[in-house]
Design a protein around this motif. Structure first.
Motif, PDB file in Angstrom:
ATOM      1  N   ILE A  73      10.628  -2.528 -16.458  1.00 56.58           N
ATOM      2  CA  ILE A  73       9.199  -2.634 -16.156  1.00 56.58           C
ATOM      3  C   ILE A  73       8.811  -4.102 -15.981  1.00 56.58           C
ATOM      4  O   ILE A  73       7.987  -4.466 -15.113  1.00 56.58           O
ATOM      5  N   GLU A  74       9.440  -4.997 -16.779  1.00 55.32           N
ATOM      6  CA  GLU A  74       9.156  -6.424 -16.647  1.00 55.32           C
ATOM      7  C   GLU A  74       9.587  -6.924 -15.268  1.00 55.32           C
ATOM      8  O   GLU A  74       8.879  -7.705 -14.615  1.00 55.32           O
ATOM      9  N   ASN A  75      10.733  -6.462 -14.805  1.00 55.41           N
ATOM     10  CA  ASN A  75      11.193  -6.854 -13.468  1.00 55.41           C
ATOM     11  C   ASN A  75      10.233  -6.347 -12.387  1.00 55.41           C
ATOM     12  O   ASN A  75       9.927  -7.048 -11.412  1.00 55.41           O
ATOM     13  N   THR A  76       9.733  -5.124 -12.617  1.00 54.91           N
ATOM     14  CA  THR A  76       8.771  -4.580 -11.641  1.00 54.91           C
ATOM     15  C   THR A  76       7.497  -5.420 -11.625  1.00 54.91           C
ATOM     16  O   THR A  76       6.932  -5.712 -10.552  1.00 54.91           O
ATOM     17  N   SER A  77       7.034  -5.808 -12.841  1.00 52.15           N
ATOM     18  CA  SER A  77       5.831  -6.635 -12.895  1.00 52.15           C
ATOM     19  C   SER A  77       6.055  -7.987 -12.206  1.00 52.15           C
ATOM     20  O   SER A  77       5.148  -8.530 -11.547  1.00 52.15           O
ATOM     21  N   PHE A  78       7.248  -8.509 -12.341  1.00 51.88           N
ATOM     22  CA  PHE A  78       7.550  -9.777 -11.665  1.00 51.88           C
ATOM     23  C   PHE A  78       7.534  -9.599 -10.150  1.00 51.88           C
ATOM     24  O   PHE A  78       7.024 -10.448  -9.395  1.00 51.88           O
ATOM     25  N   ASN A  79       8.093  -8.477  -9.697  1.00 57.00           N
ATOM     26  CA  ASN A  79       8.105  -8.208  -8.262  1.00 57.00           C
ATOM     27  C   ASN A  79       6.693  -8.051  -7.719  1.00 57.00           C
ATOM     28  O   ASN A  79       6.380  -8.486  -6.593  1.00 57.00           O
ATOM     29  N   ILE A  80       5.827  -7.407  -8.528  1.00 53.39           N
ATOM     30  CA  ILE A  80       4.436  -7.251  -8.095  1.00 53.39           C
ATOM     31  C   ILE A  80       3.770  -8.625  -7.993  1.00 53.39           C
ATOM     32  O   ILE A  80       3.060  -8.944  -7.017  1.00 53.39           O
ATOM     33  N   ALA A  81       3.973  -9.440  -9.064  1.00 55.47           N
ATOM     34  CA  ALA A  81       3.299 -10.738  -9.102  1.00 55.47           C
ATOM     35  C   ALA A  81       3.779 -11.675  -7.983  1.00 55.47           C
ATOM     36  O   ALA A  81       3.034 -12.568  -7.534  1.00 55.47           O
ATOM     37  N   THR A  82       4.996 -11.498  -7.514  1.00 54.15           N
ATOM     38  CA  THR A  82       5.551 -12.401  -6.481  1.00 54.15           C
ATOM     39  C   THR A  82       5.578 -11.757  -5.111  1.00 54.15           C
ATOM     40  O   THR A  82       6.122 -12.345  -4.149  1.00 54.15           O
ATOM     41  N   PHE A 118       4.649   0.144  -5.888  1.00 50.32           N
ATOM     42  CA  PHE A 118       5.427  -0.394  -7.013  1.00 50.32           C
ATOM     43  C   PHE A 118       5.362   0.530  -8.230  1.00 50.32           C
ATOM     44  O   PHE A 118       6.379   0.809  -8.867  1.00 50.32           O
ATOM     45  N   ALA A 119       4.172   0.966  -8.571  1.00 50.79           N
ATOM     46  CA  ALA A 119       4.017   1.805  -9.763  1.00 50.79           C
ATOM     47  C   ALA A 119       4.713   3.140  -9.608  1.00 50.79           C
ATOM     48  O   ALA A 119       5.250   3.710 -10.580  1.00 50.79           O
ATOM     49  N   GLY A 120       4.737   3.661  -8.393  1.00 51.43           N
ATOM     50  CA  GLY A 120       5.384   4.944  -8.177  1.00 51.43           C
ATOM     51  C   GLY A 120       6.889   4.897  -8.376  1.00 51.43           C
ATOM     52  O   GLY A 120       7.532   5.920  -8.596  1.00 51.43           O
ATOM     53  N   SER A 121       7.464   3.707  -8.205  1.00 47.36           N
ATOM     54  CA  SER A 121       8.918   3.585  -8.375  1.00 47.36           C
ATOM     55  C   SER A 121       9.338   3.567  -9.850  1.00 47.36           C
ATOM     56  O   SER A 121      10.528   3.652 -10.145  1.00 47.36           O
ATOM     57  N   GLU A 122       8.392   3.402 -10.724  1.00 45.42           N
ATOM     58  CA  GLU A 122       8.701   3.361 -12.156  1.00 45.42           C
ATOM     59  C   GLU A 122       8.190   4.637 -12.831  1.00 45.42           C
ATOM     60  O   GLU A 122       7.007   4.979 -12.732  1.00 45.42           O
TER      61      GLU A 122
END
Length: 597
Positions: A73-82, A118-122
């Motif tokens: 989830i942290e990696n996903t949040s990083f991908n969202i932020a960048t 992004f959220a749907g992938s998690e």
């Protein structure tokens, strides 16, 4: 300590053989049970420790699996932020934060679409929200209640992270775990200016993560708590804030503990994450994880308790089987001691208890033969012994038979009455009463009441002679009047008191007869306040070396008649001190009427 050991040893030696055997067998069996129980308890303790360690291992594996999900989830949040789209849209909103037009709505819709992707992938991400610099919320998913206080808290937490992901406590009533981080500009004209564009807020379904990972393990029957020093992050309850496990915000002193909570035992294991610094605590009801062990321990206690009962019965039966025949033999010996020499029951004991071959059987046979021989001797010599005893008794009694004639006394009595001499008449009547009792040999044993009547008539004569110098007192309860006593036992003692106490005295002589019960016999005393005896004279009297004066009856004669009548346990006792008088104690059987009611 040594004295106590000696006392205990002496006490054990004085116990009956049955109790000694019982204590010995019981102690041996108890020692074996305690040893077995101790070994089992040691084995159970090792097994318990293995269970504790396994529970800690399961907690570690669970915590690692949870944090692996959180890293994703942290990696996903990083991908969202960048994400370039998110970056460009936030830059556009920053350039014109106040204008509300179609372009601005289009930017928000594009950002929501990107967040949904992004959220749907998690699997475990519930919502992904972005708060821009103006405080506006762009939400992909179920919108939360955003208060101004909550927005400030989000900004402060994200700023502390300085671009890194920050985990924080959610709002009251919010069941999701919240992760937040700053969204910074990193690609503006190919330069890393790291200007803040907004804040990313990700809500995570922590319940589902824990449920999926803990399913099938011991944690499924318990509760998992995740906490920090600031408070509780996750609990198995519906609300992460509503848990009562506040004491688990700080680490335990050990990796696992057993605690009491609301009257129930709980097993708590704990580990501290090196990734997030969170405290993972596993809470499992003690009865759940140790149900089978507790059942086995209870069964073991029940078996040992039943074994104790059986051991007591077996030890008692073994001891009784050894000592029972001995006790029966002792009982027969006591009957022989009382004078019962019959052999009835001795042969049955030997046959009934199968003692024909062992040592106790030999004791029974030897005792039976001895009793038979004694019984034969008694039957052969019984008549002879009775004749000798009767002859001795009559010979002793013949010493006190007076040789006065009733007719002469009657004549004197009538002459006194005709002459008006009442005192002489009373003396003659008393003398006649004494003579009748002396001459009559029909009853050698009379009652105490009859003996007191003899004394009363005797003192009637003596008080006429000595007048006020003779003071007589009688303290004998009437319920002792029926007790048996050899005829002319007390009268000679009163006569001795007159000769040895009253005659040498000038002052009045007090003669007292008392009676009381002592243990299982009656004590009758004749005492005076005369000159008494010095110790040398008293010792001679006790040995029978002093003869009575005149033709009176000596103390040895009285003692022999009592022994012949009642046995060696009865007789006389003499007490005397110079100038303090003399007391004669007569010990006779206690047979009064109220004892047979």
């Amino acid at each position: 300590m040594r004295r106590l050991f000696h006392s205990v040893t002496q006490f054990y030696r004085n116990l009956r053989i049955k109790l000694k055997l019982f204590i010995m067998l019981f102690s041996i069996m108890i020692g074996c049970i305690m040893l077995t129980y101790g070994v089992l308890q040691y084995a159970y303790s090792i097994y318990d420790r293995q269970i504790y360690e396994r529970s800690s291992q399961v907690l570690n594996l669970t915590a690692n699996s949870i944090e692996n999900e959180l890293r994703g989830i942290e990696n996903t949040s990083f991908n969202i932020a960048t994400d370039p789209t998110i970056q460009s849209k936030l830059n556009a909103l920053r350039a014109d934060p106040s204008e509300m037009n179609y372009e601005r709505h289009k930017i928000r819709d594009d950002m929501i679409l990107r967040l949904v992707q992004f959220a749907g992938s998690e699997k475990y991400v519930a919502t992904a929200d972005i708060m821009d610099l103006s405080g506006n919320i762009i939400s992909a998913g179920r919108e939360a209640v955003w208060t101004e206080e909550y927005k400030r808290g989000i900004w402060n937490e994200a700023n502390e992270g300085e671009g890194g992901l920050r985990w924080m406590l959610s709002m009251q009533g919010d069941p999701y775990l919240v992760a937040t981080r700053l969204i910074r500009s990193y690609n503006s004209n190919l330069r890393l200016d790291l200007e803040t564009l907004g804040v990313l807020v990700v809500r995570i379904r922590m319940n589902e993560i824990v449920h999926d990972i803990a399913a099938g393990s011991e944690l499924a029957s318990g509760e998992l708590l995740i906490s920090t020093d600031k408070g509780l992050i996750f609990s198995g309850t519906d609300s992460v804030v509503g848990s009562q496990r506040d004491y688990l915000h700080t680490p335990l002193t050990h990796d696992y503990e057993v605690r009491n909570e609301n009257g129930h035992k709980i097993f708590v294991s704990q580990m501290i994450s090196g990734y997030t610094g969170w405290i993972y605590s596993s809470i499992i009801p003690f009865d759940t994880i140790f149900e089978r062990i507790s059942w086995m321990k209870n069964l073991l206690i029940a078996v040992f308790s039943a074994s104790m009962f059986v051991i007591i019965l077996v030890a008692f039966r073994v001891a009784q089987g050894i000592t029972g025949p001995i006790e029966e033999l002792i009982g027969r010996m006591k009957q022989v001691q009382k004078g019962d020499f019959s052999t009835e029951g001795i042969a049955d004991l030997t046959v009934g208890n199968n003692l024909n071959k062992d040592e106790i059987g030999q004791l029974h046979r030897t005792f039976r033969i001895m009793i038979q021989q004694i019984d034969e001797l008694i039957h052969e010599n019984y008549a002879k012994q009775l004749t000798i005893k009767e002859t001795q008794f009559k010979a002793l009694q013949a010493q006190i038979n007076p040789h006065f004639l009733y007719n002469t006394l009657e004549s004197i009595n009538w002459e006194a009455k005709m002459g008006g001499q009442v005192q002489i008449s009373r003396m003659v009547e008393s003398l006649g009463f004494l003579l009748r009792n002396s001459i009559s040999q029909k009853e050698s044993i009379v009652t105490l009441g009859q003996e007191l009547d003899i004394i009363r008539h005797y003192l009637t004569i003596q008080q006429t002679r000595f007048e006020e110098r003779l003071v007589f007192t009688q303290d004998v309860p009437p319920h002792f009047y029926s007790c048996p006593i050899p005829k002319l036992t007390l009268q000679p003692l009163v006569e001795n008191a007159i000769h040895h106490a009253l005659e040498p005295m000038v002052n009045p002589c007090h003669i007292t007869i008392r009676a009381w019960e002592e243990l299982d016999h009656l004590v009758v005393t004749v005492e005076d306040n005369g000159p008494g005896m010095v110790p040398e004279m008293l010792e001679r009297v006790r040995r029978g070396e002093v003869q009575s004066k005149g033709n009176g009856i000596g103390l040895s004669n009285i003692r022999e008649r009592i022994v012949l009548a009642f046995g060696e346990h009865y007789g006389l006792e003499i007490q005397s001190e110079p100038q303090r008088g003399t007391r004669i104690l007569v010990h006779i059987p206690l047979e009064r009427d109220d004892l047979h009611v």
